[in-house]
Design a protein around this motif. Structure first.
Motif, mmCIF file in Angstrom:
data_model
loop_
_atom_site.group_PDB
_atom_site.id
_atom_site.type_symbol
_atom_site.label_atom_id
_atom_site.label_comp_id
_atom_site.label_asym_id
_atom_site.label_seq_id
_atom_site.Cartn_x
_atom_site.Cartn_y
_atom_site.Cartn_z
ATOM 1 N N ARG A 44 30.454 -25.217 23.712
ATOM 2 C CA ARG A 44 30.621 -23.771 23.809
ATOM 3 C C ARG A 44 29.312 -23.187 24.320
ATOM 4 N N PHE A 46 26.332 -20.124 23.924
ATOM 5 C CA PHE A 46 25.740 -19.133 23.030
ATOM 6 C C PHE A 46 24.863 -18.189 23.847
ATOM 7 N N THR A 143 30.034 -11.875 21.295
ATOM 8 C CA THR A 143 28.905 -12.721 20.899
ATOM 9 C C THR A 143 29.144 -13.130 19.445
ATOM 10 N N SER A 145 28.620 -15.822 18.009
ATOM 11 C CA SER A 145 27.577 -16.651 17.410
ATOM 12 C C SER A 145 26.728 -15.837 16.441
ATOM 13 N N ARG A 146 26.711 -14.514 16.609
ATOM 14 C CA ARG A 146 25.922 -13.655 15.713
ATOM 15 C C ARG A 146 26.611 -13.407 14.371
ATOM 16 N N MET A 148 28.167 -16.029 12.633
ATOM 17 C CA MET A 148 28.398 -17.317 12.001
ATOM 18 C C MET A 148 27.557 -17.530 10.745
ATOM 19 N N TRP A 150 25.938 -20.475 9.241
ATOM 20 C CA TRP A 150 25.597 -21.798 9.753
ATOM 21 C C TRP A 150 25.628 -22.877 8.680
ATOM 22 N N CYS A 156 31.620 -22.514 11.671
ATOM 23 C CA CYS A 156 30.521 -22.329 12.635
ATOM 24 C C CYS A 156 30.680 -23.167 13.888
ATOM 25 N N GLY A 160 32.320 -19.415 20.193
ATOM 26 C CA GLY A 160 31.360 -19.323 21.271
ATOM 27 C C GLY A 160 31.301 -17.913 21.814
ATOM 28 N N ASP A 161 30.421 -17.705 22.797
ATOM 29 C CA ASP A 161 30.204 -16.387 23.393
ATOM 30 C C ASP A 161 30.632 -16.398 24.855
ATOM 31 N N THR A 281 36.301 -17.865 21.858
ATOM 32 C CA THR A 281 35.494 -16.700 22.244
ATOM 33 C C THR A 281 36.204 -15.396 21.907
#
Length: 323
Positions: A44, A46, A143, A145-146, A148, A150, A156, A160-161, A281
């Motif tokens: 993916r 980021f 986005t 990923s912001r 998640m 982790w 997680c 993806g972005d 996404t």
């Protein structure tokens, strides 16, 4: 004669950073084999530090303009589907409007999580049919990923972005099922199911929060509801699954994609699949897949395309369009 919202151009943008499954082996107990077997995801993208959702959307919007042979001021409206806007307000869409150099018209966001692009497409179709706008740019951009956690290996690894954009244009056509453009829209939601897919943050909590998901419950709802909404949308257009050239589904999980196609009685040779390269996404996944499908020479003018998605809310829906 009927006014149809016809696809004029499409484009996408993916951040430069590619994250393979092996990256997660350093931070959580997982493996490439585990991730691929349960989701179909291999990699993916980021966003870079400081790179925002509106930045991705602007790149995708410019790509769609180039594909359509248009300029920003040829567009009357921008709708951005996102759950990860740069700020609480103003909308990401107004920032995209400024970033593209569009000096007229209007812009607003739609928030229906992973189903956001379907809801935005439905709104764009209504604006065009109602004579409010002649050309509408519809963007899905995220986005994720912001959002998640982790430490949560079940979520997680999935997201993806990226961003994808579609430009719809009003055209006066015959009003038959052979017309190009949006032929039908089916939208649904059920707020009683909000707990199975949500973010535990927001204005009321004072923190951004993290994505939380009950995977088995989401899967159960997804296959049933996606196949059902696709069937309903086809019926609204006086078409059947046999008429479909391509399914372009929300790219969440290969098993959901396969299950939905199976319930519709269609083979995977009629499905555009990008989940292996992009991950989930959210609202960006369908326009990304549409853009990739066209770039690879699969989706061609005149093809009948069914798009469907489900996301937090729960919110789900489908759009039938002829490319």
């Amino acid at each position: 004669m009927t006014i149809r919202a016809v696809v004029r151009g499409v484009g996408h943008y993916l951040p430069e950073r590619v994250v393979p499954n092996s990256w997660f082996e350093e931070i959580v107990e997982t493996s490439n084999e585990w991730i691929v077997s349960r989701s179909g995801i291999e990699r993916r993208h980021f966003a870079a530090e400081g790179q925002t959702t509106s930045d991705l959307a602007i790149r995708a919007g410019n790509a769609a303009l180039a594909d359509a042979g248009l300029t920003a001021d040829d567009i009357d409206a921008i709708i951005v589907a996102t759950s990860t806007a740069d700020f609480t307000f103003p909308s990401a869409a107004t920032m995209v409007q400024a970033g593209l150099g569009m000096t007229k018209g209007f812009a607003f966001d739609v928030q229906a999580v992973c189903a956001g692009f379907i809801f935005a497409l439905g709104n764009a179709d209504a604006l065009i049919r109602g004579g409010v706008a002649k050309r509408v740019m519809v963007i899905g951009a995220e986005t994720f990923s912001r959002l998640m956690d982790w430490t949560d290996r079940t979520t997680c690894v999935l997201f993806g972005d990226g961003a994808g954009a579609l430009i719809l244009e009003a055209q006066e056509l015959s009003g038959t099922t052979e017309d190009r453009g949006v032929l039908s829209v089916d939208l649904n939601s059920d707020g009683r199911q909000k707990g199975i897919l949500h973010v535990d943050g927001g204005v009321s909590t004072g923190v951004v929060g993290h994505l939380r998901m009950e995977g088995k419950e989401v899967f159960r709802h997804a296959v049933e509801k996606l196949a059902s909404t696709a069937k309903t949308a086809l019926e609204k257009a006086d078409l059947t699954a046999e008429d479909v050239d391509w399914i372009v589904p929300h790219q969440a999980n290969i098993r959901i994609i396969e299950g939905t196609a199976r319930k519709m009685g269609l083979g995977m040779d009629k499905v555009i699949v990008t989940v292996q390269d992009h991950g989930n996404t959210s609202a960006a996944s369908i326009p990304l897949a549409l853009s990739v499908g066209k770039a690879e020479g699969k989706i061609r003018q005149g093809d009948l395309v069914v798009t469907e998605a489900i996301g937090g809310g729960l919110a789900w829906g489908a759009v039938v369009l002829r490319w």
